[in-house]
Design a protein around this motif. Sequence first.
Motif, mmCIF file in Angstrom:
data_model
loop_
_atom_site.group_PDB
_atom_site.id
_atom_site.type_symbol
_atom_site.label_atom_id
_atom_site.label_comp_id
_atom_site.label_asym_id
_atom_site.label_seq_id
_atom_site.Cartn_x
_atom_site.Cartn_y
_atom_site.Cartn_z
ATOM 1 N N PRO A 79 0.818 -1.221 0.000
ATOM 2 C CA PRO A 79 0.000 0.000 0.000
ATOM 3 C C PRO A 79 0.850 1.268 0.000
ATOM 4 N N LEU A 80 2.156 1.105 0.176
ATOM 5 C CA LEU A 80 3.035 2.260 0.260
ATOM 6 C C LEU A 80 3.272 2.850 -1.126
ATOM 7 N N PRO A 81 3.226 4.173 -1.249
ATOM 8 C CA PRO A 81 3.500 4.793 -2.549
ATOM 9 C C PRO A 81 4.981 4.702 -2.891
ATOM 10 N N SER A 82 5.267 4.627 -4.159
ATOM 11 C CA SER A 82 6.654 4.608 -4.604
ATOM 12 C C SER A 82 7.249 6.005 -4.526
ATOM 13 N N MET A 83 8.532 6.078 -4.149
ATOM 14 C CA MET A 83 9.230 7.358 -4.107
ATOM 15 C C MET A 83 10.210 7.495 -5.273
ATOM 16 N N THR A 84 10.234 6.488 -6.132
ATOM 17 C CA THR A 84 11.092 6.543 -7.307
ATOM 18 C C THR A 84 10.235 6.631 -8.566
#
Length: 206
Positions: free
Chosen positions: A63-68
């Motif tokens: 569920p975590l958004p990507s930071m890349t």
Amino acid sequence: MTGFGITDEDIKSFTTSNAGLCGIDTSRLSRFLLAQLTSAWKHRTINTFAVTDVIQQLEGRSPLPSMTAKPRQFKGDALRGLWKVHFFDARFLGRNILNEWSMFSSKSNKFEKLCARIAAEEEEAPSRVGWQGRLAHAFVMEGYRQRAAKQKLTGEWLIFGVHEQINIYLSICTHSNGPEQDREIYDALFALCGDEFPDVFAQQTG
């Protein structure tokens, strides 16, 4: 396995016990990638969760958004058809901060503007750490947060193929410097993973 400093038992231990692979079909990870991750885990060269978190995201399990940046296909002829996505590790922090403030661009004044802003803030409301500490904090923390918010954190590559809409994870790899190195990467991947996942490489030549 001698080049990685690991054994088959090490790979088995990593594959069966690492929480980052929970719910992941490891038969879709190449033996080479598993050896790379096991070696990194055993010798603590990189945080393996930096890679497995990306796999979890690509599999739609996180569920975590990507930071890349979003995954994308290679454009060069040698690697065309294969996919790449960045994974971020703490050792890439410095590079990302320098990139965020355009420290290698003679045409950018982002750093000068930051310095001017910090000087003004310090003059208006002096801090306990002085302008040096204030600048260092803004340079690092703001730089990282801004880079992450824009999904522009960069690191190294996780290379994968897609066959019948299923991801096949091949290798982690440093950035290529051009077409010649692209060809070297492809040849290495084909030699290491071609027998294991022939359908992925058949797409490249067919």
